[in-house]
Design a protein around this motif. Sequence first.
Motif, PDB file in Angstrom:
ATOM      1  N   LEU A  79     -11.674  -4.501  -3.898  1.00  0.00           N
ATOM      2  CA  LEU A  79     -11.360  -3.129  -3.499  1.00  0.00           C
ATOM      3  C   LEU A  79     -10.374  -3.097  -2.337  1.00  0.00           C
ATOM      4  O   LEU A  79      -9.462  -2.262  -2.307  1.00  0.00           O
ATOM      5  CB  LEU A  79     -12.640  -2.371  -3.139  1.00  0.00           C
ATOM      6  CG  LEU A  79     -13.563  -2.063  -4.319  1.00  0.00           C
ATOM      7  CD1 LEU A  79     -14.894  -1.497  -3.825  1.00  0.00           C
ATOM      8  CD2 LEU A  79     -12.898  -1.107  -5.295  1.00  0.00           C
ATOM      9  N   ALA A  80     -10.532  -4.011  -1.391  1.00  0.00           N
ATOM     10  CA  ALA A  80      -9.606  -4.079  -0.250  1.00  0.00           C
ATOM     11  C   ALA A  80      -8.198  -4.435  -0.727  1.00  0.00           C
ATOM     12  O   ALA A  80      -7.208  -3.837  -0.269  1.00  0.00           O
ATOM     13  CB  ALA A  80     -10.102  -5.095   0.776  1.00  0.00           C
ATOM     14  N   LYS A  81      -8.088  -5.381  -1.651  1.00  0.00           N
ATOM     15  CA  LYS A  81      -6.772  -5.759  -2.194  1.00  0.00           C
ATOM     16  C   LYS A  81      -6.167  -4.599  -2.987  1.00  0.00           C
ATOM     17  O   LYS A  81      -4.964  -4.367  -2.934  1.00  0.00           O
ATOM     18  CB  LYS A  81      -6.874  -7.001  -3.078  1.00  0.00           C
ATOM     19  CG  LYS A  81      -7.097  -8.268  -2.322  1.00  0.00           C
ATOM     20  CD  LYS A  81      -5.927  -8.618  -1.417  1.00  0.00           C
ATOM     21  CE  LYS A  81      -6.228  -9.888  -0.663  1.00  0.00           C
ATOM     22  NZ  LYS A  81      -5.205 -10.227   0.306  1.00  0.00           N
ATOM     23  N   ALA A  82      -7.005  -3.874  -3.719  1.00  0.00           N
ATOM     24  CA  ALA A  82      -6.512  -2.715  -4.473  1.00  0.00           C
ATOM     25  C   ALA A  82      -5.957  -1.663  -3.509  1.00  0.00           C
ATOM     26  O   ALA A  82      -4.909  -1.070  -3.779  1.00  0.00           O
ATOM     27  CB  ALA A  82      -7.621  -2.126  -5.339  1.00  0.00           C
ATOM     28  N   ASP A  83      -6.630  -1.448  -2.386  1.00  0.00           N
ATOM     29  CA  ASP A  83      -6.131  -0.509  -1.375  1.00  0.00           C
ATOM     30  C   ASP A  83      -4.803  -0.986  -0.792  1.00  0.00           C
ATOM     31  O   ASP A  83      -3.885  -0.192  -0.598  1.00  0.00           O
ATOM     32  CB  ASP A  83      -7.153  -0.317  -0.244  1.00  0.00           C
ATOM     33  CG  ASP A  83      -8.344   0.530  -0.659  1.00  0.00           C
ATOM     34  OD1 ASP A  83      -8.254   1.224  -1.700  1.00  0.00           O
ATOM     35  OD2 ASP A  83      -9.363   0.498   0.062  1.00  0.00           O
ATOM     36  N   GLU A  84      -4.712  -2.285  -0.502  1.00  0.00           N
ATOM     37  CA  GLU A  84      -3.452  -2.840   0.011  1.00  0.00           C
ATOM     38  C   GLU A  84      -2.318  -2.609  -0.988  1.00  0.00           C
ATOM     39  O   GLU A  84      -1.209  -2.235  -0.604  1.00  0.00           O
ATOM     40  CB  GLU A  84      -3.590  -4.342   0.270  1.00  0.00           C
ATOM     41  CG  GLU A  84      -4.367  -4.710   1.490  1.00  0.00           C
ATOM     42  CD  GLU A  84      -4.492  -6.224   1.656  1.00  0.00           C
ATOM     43  OE1 GLU A  84      -3.593  -6.973   1.197  1.00  0.00           O
ATOM     44  OE2 GLU A  84      -5.496  -6.662   2.238  1.00  0.00           O
ATOM     45  N   LEU A  85      -2.598  -2.855  -2.267  1.00  0.00           N
ATOM     46  CA  LEU A  85      -1.576  -2.648  -3.297  1.00  0.00           C
ATOM     47  C   LEU A  85      -1.181  -1.179  -3.395  1.00  0.00           C
ATOM     48  O   LEU A  85      -0.002  -0.855  -3.560  1.00  0.00           O
ATOM     49  CB  LEU A  85      -2.072  -3.159  -4.653  1.00  0.00           C
ATOM     50  CG  LEU A  85      -2.147  -4.673  -4.803  1.00  0.00           C
ATOM     51  CD1 LEU A  85      -2.825  -5.052  -6.112  1.00  0.00           C
ATOM     52  CD2 LEU A  85      -0.766  -5.298  -4.713  1.00  0.00           C
ATOM     53  N   GLU A  86      -2.166  -0.289  -3.293  1.00  0.00           N
ATOM     54  CA  GLU A  86      -1.875   1.148  -3.349  1.00  0.00           C
ATOM     55  C   GLU A  86      -0.946   1.554  -2.205  1.00  0.00           C
ATOM     56  O   GLU A  86       0.010   2.305  -2.408  1.00  0.00           O
ATOM     57  CB  GLU A  86      -3.181   1.945  -3.299  1.00  0.00           C
ATOM     58  CG  GLU A  86      -3.012   3.420  -3.582  1.00  0.00           C
ATOM     59  CD  GLU A  86      -2.533   3.700  -5.002  1.00  0.00           C
ATOM     60  OE1 GLU A  86      -1.668   4.589  -5.164  1.00  0.00           O
ATOM     61  OE2 GLU A  86      -3.009   3.050  -5.936  1.00  0.00           O
ATOM     62  N   ASN A  87      -1.216   1.044  -1.007  1.00  0.00           N
ATOM     63  CA  ASN A  87      -0.357   1.343   0.141  1.00  0.00           C
ATOM     64  C   ASN A  87       1.041   0.777  -0.057  1.00  0.00           C
ATOM     65  O   ASN A  87       2.036   1.430   0.276  1.00  0.00           O
ATOM     66  CB  ASN A  87      -0.974   0.802   1.432  1.00  0.00           C
ATOM     67  CG  ASN A  87      -2.225   1.553   1.830  1.00  0.00           C
ATOM     68  OD1 ASN A  87      -2.412   2.714   1.479  1.00  0.00           O
ATOM     69  ND2 ASN A  87      -3.110   0.883   2.547  1.00  0.00           N
ATOM     70  N   LYS A  88       1.134  -0.434  -0.594  1.00  0.00           N
ATOM     71  CA  LYS A  88       2.433  -1.058  -0.836  1.00  0.00           C
ATOM     72  C   LYS A  88       3.208  -0.279  -1.891  1.00  0.00           C
ATOM     73  O   LYS A  88       4.424  -0.091  -1.762  1.00  0.00           O
ATOM     74  CB  LYS A  88       2.236  -2.516  -1.277  1.00  0.00           C
ATOM     75  CG  LYS A  88       3.505  -3.295  -1.339  1.00  0.00           C
ATOM     76  CD  LYS A  88       4.080  -3.427   0.044  1.00  0.00           C
ATOM     77  CE  LYS A  88       5.233  -4.382   0.075  1.00  0.00           C
ATOM     78  NZ  LYS A  88       5.879  -4.409   1.387  1.00  0.00           N
ATOM     79  N   ILE A  89       2.523   0.194  -2.914  1.00  0.00           N
ATOM     80  CA  ILE A  89       3.173   1.001  -3.951  1.00  0.00           C
ATOM     81  C   ILE A  89       3.743   2.276  -3.334  1.00  0.00           C
ATOM     82  O   ILE A  89       4.876   2.673  -3.639  1.00  0.00           O
ATOM     83  CB  ILE A  89       2.193   1.320  -5.099  1.00  0.00           C
ATOM     84  CG1 ILE A  89       1.900   0.057  -5.901  1.00  0.00           C
ATOM     85  CG2 ILE A  89       2.723   2.435  -5.999  1.00  0.00           C
ATOM     86  CD1 ILE A  89       0.724   0.175  -6.855  1.00  0.00           C
ATOM     87  N   ALA A  90       2.989   2.932  -2.470  1.00  0.00           N
ATOM     88  CA  ALA A  90       3.458   4.152  -1.812  1.00  0.00           C
ATOM     89  C   ALA A  90       4.690   3.865  -0.958  1.00  0.00           C
ATOM     90  O   ALA A  90       5.670   4.626  -0.980  1.00  0.00           O
ATOM     91  CB  ALA A  90       2.340   4.772  -0.971  1.00  0.00           C
ATOM     92  N   GLU A  91       4.660   2.752  -0.213  1.00  0.00           N
ATOM     93  CA  GLU A  91       5.816   2.382   0.612  1.00  0.00           C
ATOM     94  C   GLU A  91       7.046   2.120  -0.247  1.00  0.00           C
ATOM     95  O   GLU A  91       8.144   2.588   0.059  1.00  0.00           O
ATOM     96  CB  GLU A  91       5.506   1.128   1.429  1.00  0.00           C
ATOM     97  CG  GLU A  91       4.559   1.321   2.569  1.00  0.00           C
ATOM     98  CD  GLU A  91       4.226  -0.002   3.264  1.00  0.00           C
ATOM     99  OE1 GLU A  91       5.028  -0.963   3.168  1.00  0.00           O
ATOM    100  OE2 GLU A  91       3.163  -0.070   3.886  1.00  0.00           O
TER     101      GLU A  91
END
Length: 139
Positions: A79-91
């Motif tokens: 879940l933490a990695k999924a959140d990191e990926l979501e933030n990176k996608i937004a950036e």
Amino acid sequence: MDIAEVAKVSGLPASTLRYYEEKGLIKSYGRNGLRRLFSANVVERLALISLGRNAGFSLEEIYEMFTPDGPVINRELLLAKADELENKIAELTAMRDGLNHAAVCKAPNHFECPKFLRFLRIAGKNKVRQPSKLKKGDL
């Protein structure tokens, strides 16, 4: 399977396979001459390692998932990695949109474009690796 077969099937160079073995991520069971031999399930394990690497997991994090009984996945870490990926996608999406706008902006100078200036402010807030400061006597 010998190391050449595993390299061909997995698409990984033999040097990576040897490195993964050195790190304990995969294990050969013997040799045929100078070539390491692996069981057929090593390909599945390598696919899991590739998936983890592509998702941003370190080799150490991946290593911790492997037990003698098979992989044990830490769901909180997922879940933490999924959140990191979501933030990176937004950036990355914001960066793409800003670049697309800059490419077609009709302003005579990009610094006269309010949208481009907003893009710059956002980019300026992201932490960029700064060069290390020189100390007296470094030159």
